[in-house]
Design an enzyme around this catalytic site. Structure first.
Site, short mmCIF file in Angstrom:
data_model
loop_
_atom_site.label_atom_id
_atom_site.label_comp_id
_atom_site.label_asym_id
_atom_site.label_seq_id
_atom_site.Cartn_x
_atom_site.Cartn_y
_atom_site.Cartn_z
N ASN A 10 22.81 29.95 61.49
CA ASN A 10 23.58 30.42 60.34
C ASN A 10 22.88 30.34 58.99
O ASN A 10 23.28 31.06 58.06
CB ASN A 10 24.90 29.64 60.25
CG ASN A 10 25.76 29.83 61.48
OD1 ASN A 10 26.14 30.94 61.82
ND2 ASN A 10 26.07 28.75 62.17
N TYR A 11 21.87 29.49 58.85
CA TYR A 11 21.30 29.27 57.52
C TYR A 11 19.79 29.48 57.44
O TYR A 11 19.24 29.50 56.35
CB TYR A 11 21.63 27.85 57.02
CG TYR A 11 23.11 27.62 56.85
CD1 TYR A 11 23.82 28.30 55.87
CD2 TYR A 11 23.81 26.75 57.67
CE1 TYR A 11 25.18 28.11 55.71
CE2 TYR A 11 25.17 26.56 57.53
CZ TYR A 11 25.85 27.24 56.55
OH TYR A 11 27.21 27.06 56.40
N LEU A 12 19.12 29.61 58.57
CA LEU A 12 17.66 29.74 58.56
C LEU A 12 17.26 31.18 58.86
O LEU A 12 17.58 31.71 59.94
CB LEU A 12 17.04 28.80 59.59
CG LEU A 12 17.30 27.31 59.36
CD1 LEU A 12 16.70 26.48 60.48
CD2 LEU A 12 16.73 26.87 58.02
#
Length: 593
Positions: free
Chosen positions: A550-552
């Protein structure tokens, strides 16, 4: 020290360079960047959408006659509605949550609502309820499924595939796209995360009357199950969900959406990371501004600046506004209270240390000791003056005002964008520091997981230590000891062979080379086992998957794999490779976030 030893050992054998699997290359999204930029500017997400609607959980099957629920030591035949809820509890007897008072109280309260008046009169104490036979029945049924003959397993697999083909695909603008979650969530007991105050409550069966269908006007409207009707049928092409309903426990919406590997979802992922990359161009200016605002004479401006510092440096969420008592007492940046913050006096050479302790999203505890800037520390002192523990820390601030301020700083900027930016930058920087080109693939993967863990710690992605951790570590340690013994034995054999060679003066015969290769292979296997043990120990309380998915920015990881000869399969599993297929073409080995 272990990593240094692994590096020294692994230099003796090298691995083949990375390649993107041919099966993945064929799945790479063909849409070019310019096309994605064009679609991202439009509020219209589709022109044609047709699907079969969600697949509903089958009706409850009653327990066999030989399986009993006992009350006060005596068998008691329950009505179907009460029996179904009893099976939910019985299935969970082995879980720790059933021993928690909140879980038991909520379950019993909701269970009694499903009982007949006579059952409510008879069943008054959960302590007198015996679900043992029910629990045993479902354990035996699970074991029977595991030991089914191959033919029956194949038949079940074919039935699941038939269901997937019927309900698991939609037609979107003329293209057949895979749906992510075409099945409604089955009824059961709510568990939540952490110590959620609603754990144990009954998750009701989703019915067609709960479901809103979204499809194009000219498409064939999906047929509801016989005897039922949809809550509503609409045609909203500004959203990407196919069906929706309200989950009653937390009063939140649940959606049927496209599979993450679908082209539209890939476009959305790409747009998300491109917004985070845009932040790179203005982040220094934003930081300079909020640092200057720490000195502002306006209380609201100073609170806004400190809150933004927390969001930037600690990856805090803004904190959604909610009515008291609606959900667990979870907080974000704007809803922090005085009781969540402790300011520490200088000690051990450290100054301006702040301790934060609160329940974050999903009731996951956030506990952190962090050294902050002097002006931040002083402002926090002022914000806490003359306040009770339950008072808001940022009393001049609301979530909506903070979100508006973020939008004013940069179009599309949110706390999540900050988190995505800082997570991706952290991964990229950590990989640069931890990766050595001469290391083996084993050591490089260990370095990658350490970089990933730094991101997980930043984002507070924790997990409880798995119950099987100690047992699995003991098993792994035994394998390591066995492999060490094999290495020692192989070393002795090789030394003996070398001595024989010197005595005879022969050139290296085939048997000697075989012993040498065997030792190298065993040392490589030992290195992999040791790396695995280190990895498991270091990550036992950290959830690496959340940040990775979700964030990388996946282009960072793919570029790293290409640059350092690491097979992508070592970083992403098959499902993840399909989800990030769009990134394979865009990420050359020189990609920078």
């Amino acid at each position: 020290m272990l990593l240094l030893w692994l590096r020294a050992l692994c230099r003796r054998f090298q691995h083949v360079p990375c390649r993107v699997p041919s099966c993945q290359v064929s799945r790479v999204a063909k849409a070019n960047r310019a096309g994605w930029e064009e679609t991202s500017k439009s509020s219209v997400k589709w022109r044609q959408l047709e699907h079969k609607g969600p697949y509903f959980t089958p009706a409850y099957e009653p327990l066999p006659d030989g399986v009993h629920f006992l009350y006060d030591g005596k068998p008691l035949k329950l009505s179907l509605a009460a029996e179904e809820v009893a099976t939910f509890y019985g299935k969970m007897l082995h879980l720790e949550c059933t021993s928690k008072e909140v879980f038991r109280r909520n379950f019993f309260s909701d269970w009694r609502k499903e009982m007949t008046p006579e059952e409510r009169r008879l069943i008054t104490h959960l302590d007198k309820c015996d679900f043992t036979e029910i629990h045993k029945h479902f354990l035996e049924r699970a074991e029977a499924r595991r030991t089914l003959p191959r033919e029956q397993k194949q038949k079940l697999k074919e039935e699941a595939e038939k269901l997937q083909q019927e309900f698991g695909y939609c037609v979107l603008d003329g293209h057949r796209e895979k749906i992510g979650n075409f099945k409604t969530e089955p009824p059961g007991l709510f568990r939540g995360r952490g110590d959620h105050p609603k754990m144990g409550m009954l998750k009701r069966r989703v019915m067609p009357e709960d479901v809103v269908i979204n499809c194009s006007r000219d498409s064939k409207i999906p047929e509801p199950p016989a005897g039922h009707q949809w809550k509503e049928v609409r045609s909203d092409n500004t959203v990407m969900w196919l069906a929706a309903w309200v989950e009653h426990i937390q009063n939140s919406f649940k959606y049927v959406i496209l599979n993450p590997s679908s082209k539209p979802k890939g476009e959305m992922d790409w747009q998300k990371y491109e917004v985070a990359r845009r932040l790179k161009g203005v982040v220094d200016k934003i930081r300079a501004q909020y640092q200057a605002d720490w000195k502002s004479p306006e209380m609201k401006k100073r609170q806004l600046a400190v809150a933004l510092y927390f969001i930037d440096k600690l990856a805090l969420r803004t904190g959604n506004e909610k009515e008291e008592g609606e959900t667990a007492d979870t907080v974000g940046c704007c809803s922090l209270r005085v009781e969540h913050i402790r300011l520490h006096a200088p000690a051990g050479g450290q100054e301006h240390v702040v301790e934060l302790d609160f329940l974050g999203k999903d009731s996951i505890r956030y506990k952190n000791h962090v050294t902050v800037e002097k002006l931040v520390f002083q402002n926090l002192q002022h914000f806490m003056e003359d306040k009770d523990p339950r008072d808001d820390l940022f009393d001049a601030l609301t979530t909506s005002s903070l979100n508006k301020h973020l939008q004013d700083l940069m179009e599309g900027l949110t706390a999540k964008v900050f988190r995505t930016y800082n997570a991706s930058v952290t991964l990229q920087e950590q990989l640069r520091v931890l990766t050595r080109a001469e290391d083996s693939v084993t050591c490089k993967v260990l370095a990658y997981n350490r970089a990933n863990r730094a991101v997980a710690v930043l984002c507070n992605h924790q997990r409880a230590v798995p119950k099987t951790f100690e047992k699995s570590m003991q098993t792994l340690q035994k394998k390591i000891e066995t492999k060490k013994a094999q290495v020692a034995e192989a070393q002795v054999e090789l030394q003996k062979a070398e001595t024989d060679l010197r005595m005879r003066g022969d050139s290296k015969p085939k048997s000697f080379l075989q012993k040498q290769r065997r030792l190298l292979k065993l040392e490589e296997q030992l290195a992999r086992l040791c790396a695995k043990a280190t990895d498991k120990e270091e990550n036992k309380q950290v959830a690496l998957g959340t940040a990775k998915l979700n964030y990388l920015d996946p282009r960072i990881s793919i570029a790293w794999c290409k640059r350092f000869g690491v097979p992508v399969e070592k970083i992403y599993n098959k499902t993840q490779r399909e989800r990030f297929a769009w990134a394979f073409n865009q990420a050359g080995e020189d990609f920078e976030f």
